[in-house]
Each structure stands twice: as structure tokens, then as C-alpha cells.
Design an enzyme around this catalytic site. Structure first.
Site, PDB file in Angstrom:
ATOM      1  N   GLY A  11      38.622  61.845  45.149  1.00 33.76           N
ATOM      2  CA  GLY A  11      39.263  62.905  44.333  1.00 33.76           C
ATOM      3  C   GLY A  11      38.701  62.540  42.855  1.00 33.76           C
ATOM      4  O   GLY A  11      38.848  61.449  42.431  1.00 33.76           O
ATOM      5  N   ARG A  72      34.410  63.886  49.523  1.00 32.36           N
ATOM      6  CA  ARG A  72      34.837  62.940  50.369  1.00 32.36           C
ATOM      7  C   ARG A  72      33.948  63.057  51.621  1.00 32.36           C
ATOM      8  O   ARG A  72      33.840  64.316  52.273  1.00 32.36           O
ATOM      9  CB  ARG A  72      36.279  63.077  50.844  1.00 32.36           C
ATOM     10  N   ASP A 103      39.894  53.719  46.710  1.00 31.08           N
ATOM     11  CA  ASP A 103      39.861  52.369  47.614  1.00 31.08           C
ATOM     12  C   ASP A 103      38.811  52.750  48.862  1.00 31.08           C
ATOM     13  O   ASP A 103      38.219  52.048  49.290  1.00 31.08           O
ATOM     14  CB  ASP A 103      41.088  51.877  48.250  1.00 31.08           C
ATOM     15  N   THR A 125      40.980  56.879  39.717  1.00 31.66           N
ATOM     16  CA  THR A 125      41.787  57.652  40.618  1.00 31.66           C
ATOM     17  C   THR A 125      43.126  57.657  39.906  1.00 31.66           C
ATOM     18  O   THR A 125      43.479  56.846  39.326  1.00 31.66           O
ATOM     19  CB  THR A 125      42.151  57.019  42.199  1.00 31.66           C
ATOM     20  N   ASP A 127      45.890  58.097  41.415  1.00 35.58           N
ATOM     21  CA  ASP A 127      47.068  57.300  41.828  1.00 35.58           C
ATOM     22  C   ASP A 127      47.514  56.226  41.501  1.00 35.58           C
ATOM     23  O   ASP A 127      48.725  55.505  41.834  1.00 35.58           O
ATOM     24  CB  ASP A 127      46.658  57.425  43.353  1.00 35.58           C
ATOM     25  N   ASP A 129      46.552  53.243  42.886  1.00 34.23           N
ATOM     26  CA  ASP A 129      47.073  52.637  43.889  1.00 34.23           C
ATOM     27  C   ASP A 129      46.220  51.603  44.511  1.00 34.23           C
ATOM     28  O   ASP A 129      46.034  51.152  45.431  1.00 34.23           O
ATOM     29  CB  ASP A 129      47.246  53.491  44.929  1.00 34.23           C
ATOM     30  N   ARG A 171      49.336  60.022  46.494  1.00 37.03           N
ATOM     31  CA  ARG A 171      49.392  59.774  47.987  1.00 37.03           C
ATOM     32  C   ARG A 171      50.341  58.570  48.371  1.00 37.03           C
ATOM     33  O   ARG A 171      51.488  59.191  48.312  1.00 37.03           O
ATOM     34  CB  ARG A 171      47.917  58.877  47.935  1.00 37.03           C
TER      35      ARG A 171
HETATM   36  O1  F6P Z   1      43.676  60.571  45.459  1.00 37.38           O
HETATM   37  C1  F6P Z   1      44.008  61.514  44.562  1.00 37.38           C
HETATM   38  C2  F6P Z   1      44.766  62.710  45.125  1.00 37.38           C
HETATM   39  O2  F6P Z   1      44.825  63.636  44.221  1.00 37.38           O
HETATM   40  C3  F6P Z   1      45.975  62.216  45.697  1.00 37.38           C
HETATM   41  O3  F6P Z   1      47.009  62.158  44.633  1.00 37.38           O
HETATM   42  C4  F6P Z   1      46.092  63.260  46.654  1.00 37.38           C
HETATM   43  O4  F6P Z   1      47.119  63.080  47.704  1.00 37.38           O
HETATM   44  C5  F6P Z   1      44.915  63.577  47.130  1.00 37.38           C
HETATM   45  O5  F6P Z   1      43.876  63.144  46.080  1.00 37.38           O
HETATM   46  C6  F6P Z   1      44.365  65.263  47.152  1.00 37.38           C
HETATM   47  O6  F6P Z   1      43.323  65.204  47.713  1.00 37.38           O
HETATM   48  P1  F6P Z   1      42.463  66.655  47.950  1.00 37.38           P
HETATM   49  O7  F6P Z   1      42.192  66.906  46.570  1.00 37.38           O
HETATM   50  O8  F6P Z   1      41.265  66.213  48.623  1.00 37.38           O
HETATM   51  O9  F6P Z   1      43.460  67.610  48.701  1.00 37.38           O
END
Ligand code: F6P
Length: 319
Positions: A11, A72, A103, A125, A127, A129, A171
Site C-alpha cells: 500500500g 501487491r 512487512d 506504511t 499502519d 505495524d 490492518r
Molecule cells: O497497509 C495499508 C493499508 O491501507 C491498510 O491499512 C489496509 O487494511 C490496506 O492497506 C488496504 O489495502 P488495499 O488498498 O489493497 O485495499
């Protein structure tokens, strides 16, 4: 070491651009040829390298997103995908790779290092995390974005005397919810690190109501449940008019904060210096205000810990 490449993966996060800028400029400052890889590991397997010069990262320090694009990649999780990527790196005579991401991205980078290719990670990120760093690039901006949004929602909450449930990203981590919840004075903050106690949430709302408080803000982390589940439970038990706002991807956008630009610049430059010092398979981090590095494997073993003292502080301040 003569040629290095940099990519962004997973992300996107505000601050990735200043991190790319720092990698490219520090690399050139140190006499290296620097390449950008477009579309993360997906682009790496296709050999999507572009030569970066000083001008290619001009005018991006204040921009959200990532000029290198991100992805991704499922294919890169496979052995064949990793070997394909290694072949492309070898064909382009690249000697080291810097990966800006979360991660999942570091697990990918680690696979390349296990196969003998030097990689360095930079935590990017929203997050927050990741173990081995107090802050990830993008977290500060995301928290500020959430705070700004909730401040606006509070105007309507107060005008219409409503309860608002705000669902935020993160997340499996509660960092964004906790920090933003504390900073907006939320009545309750619901995070994955703590049991969600509906009786307690309702009791706090009713207590506020009794002393004349007609509007409330509740922040829920997406890692716990959906905001509308909380809103439904509140309405059913209290009869209070309740609305939900899911902040979604607006949390990932926008101009990076000064703090995110600062750590992105420090971490980007440090990643180049680590490669030049012969390090590989490590992630740059910021601990107690100091730049450190730790092996990917070590960081993956330990679970990211939320500062629970902030949770108890928030509860004691929103009585
Ligand atoms: O890891 C960043 C994040 O924005 C999380 O907070 C969220 O759960 C996820 O990515 C959403 O992913 P996507 O943009 O692929 O829907």
C-alpha cells in the site's frame, strides 16, 4: 557497489516520495548509479528499471503517493517469481536493492537476500505495524488526516446531537485508531489490542449523556470490526441517533507531514549508507530518536507492540 535500485511495494504511504528522493540523491552523492523499479516486485520481475538522476526526484518531496508506483505481487511470492527477479537484477548489473514498504514487502526482500542478493528495507506504511522502528513513514500524515476529518465530523455531530462511529485503517494494528482517537478526544477507542467491551462503550456514552453531552465520537480500528456493527449495537441499546463514517483510502493520500518527510529523508540516506557498508537483509528503523537497523528475520519474529499507556491515558481523559 556501483549500481543500486529502489522500489516501493504494498500500500502506498505519504512519505514514500521523499524516501525515494533521499535514496536517489544520497546514492548519486556517494558516486552510485541509481535506478528506480516501477510497480514494485511486479515490475522487478519484468525488469522495469528506469535510470534516476538528480532532476528525476525534483519537486516530489511534498507529494503523496509514489512516483515509482506500487503493487501487491502474488507472483513474487513464488520461487519462480523470485528467480525471475534475480535474473533481471543480474542482467541490469544491479548490485543492491532498496525496498520501501511494509512487512510483506520485507519478506519478499528477504527471499532475494537468502538467494545472495543484498537488500535493505525502509518501513513505509500508514499502519505503523512494523517491529524494529517506533514510526513507519506515512503514519504521522495518516493520523493528521484522520484528526482533520474527525474535527470536521464533530461539527455535524454537535449540530445534530449525534453519535458518530469512525472506522479507520491499520490492518491488524490499532495505532491509527489510538493516536487519532486520543487527539480528537474520542469517547471510546476500539482497537484490536484490547477486548471490545460494548457494555463499557454504552456506559461511557450514557455517562456523558447524563451530564448533558449530546454528541460523541467513537473511533474503531478496521482490525476489530466494521463501524456499522458498532453503530447498530449502540443504537439498539441506547436509542441514540448514530452514524458511521468509513474514512477509507483518503488516509493513504495527501502531502506528507514534516515529520514523515524528516524520517523518510533520514531513512532513505541511511539505506544507501548501509548498502555501501556491506549490510544486507536489514531494515532501517527509528528507535528512541536514533536511526538503527535490524535483520528482517529478527523484526518478523517479534510482534509489533502498541503503546498501551496511550490507551489508558485516552480513557482517563474522556470521562
Ligand atoms: O497497509 C495499508 C493499508 O491501507 C491498510 O491499512 C489496509 O487494511 C490496506 O492497506 C488496504 O489495502 P488495499 O488498498 O489493497 O485495499
Amino acid at each position: 557497489m556501483k549500481k543500486v535500485a529502489v522500489l516501493t511495494s504494498g500500500g502506498d504511504a505519504p512519505g514514500m516520495n521523499p524516501a525515494i528522493r533521499a535514496v536517489v540523491r544520497r546514492g548519486i552523492f556517494q558516486g552510485l548509479d541509481v535506478f528506480g523499479v516501477q510497480h514494485g516486485f511486479e515490475g522487478l520481475m519484468k525488469g522495469n528499471f528506469i535510470s534516476m538522476d538528480l532532476g528525476s526526484v525534483g519537486d516530489i518531496i511534498h507529494r503523496g503517493g509514489t512516483i515509482l508506483r506500487s503493487a501487491r505481487s502474488e507472483r513474487f511470492r513464488t520461487e519462480e517469481g523470485q528467480i525471475e527477479a534475480l535474473q533481471k537484477l543480474n542482467e541490469a548489473e544491479i548490485d543492491g536493492l532498496i525496498v520501501i514498504g511494509g512487512d510483506g514487502s520485507f519478506r519478499g526482500a528477504e527471499k532475494l537476500t537468502e538467494k545472495g542478493f543484498p537488500t535493505i528495507g525502509i518501513p513505509g506504511t500508514i499502519d505503523n505495524d512494523i517491529c524494529g522502528t517506533d514510526y513507519t513513514i506515512g503514519f504521522d500524515t495518516a493520523v493528521n488526516t484522520v484528526v482533520e476529518a474527525i474535527d470536521k465530523i464533530r461539527d455535524t455531530a454537535s449540530s445534530h446531537e449525534r453519535t458518530y462511529v469512525i472506522e479507520v485503517m491499520g490492518r491488524d494494528a490499532g495505532d491509527i485508531a489510538l493516536w487519532s482517537g486520543l487527539c480528537v478526544g474520542a469517547e471510546s477507542i476500539i482497537i484490536p489490542e484490547e477486548v471490545c467491551d460494548m457494555d463499557d462503550i454504552v456506559a461511557r456514552l450514557e455517562q456523558g449523556n447524563k451530564r448533558g453531552k449530546k454528541h460523541s465520537i467513537i473511533v474503531v480500528a478496521e482490525g476489530v470490526c466494521r463501524g456499522d456493527e458498532i453503530a447498530k449495537a449502540i443504537e439498539q441499546t441506547t436509542g441514540l441517533e448514530t452514524r458511521v463514517t468509513v474514512l477509507g483510502h483518503l488516509q493513504r493520500g495527501g502531502s506528507p507531514s514534516a515529520f514523515d518527510r524528516m524520517i523518510a529523508s533520514q531513512m532513505g540516506a541511511k539505506a544507501i549508507d548501509l548498502l555501501l557498508d556491506g549490510h544486507k537483509g536489514v531494515m532501517v528503523g527509528l528507535k528512541g530518536g536514533n536511526l538503527i537497523h535490524s535483520p528482517f528475520a529478527e523484526a518478523a519474529k517479534v510482534q509489533h507492540k502498541l503503546d498501551m499507556s496511550l490507551y489508558h491515558l485516552a480513557r482517563s481523559l474522556s470521562i
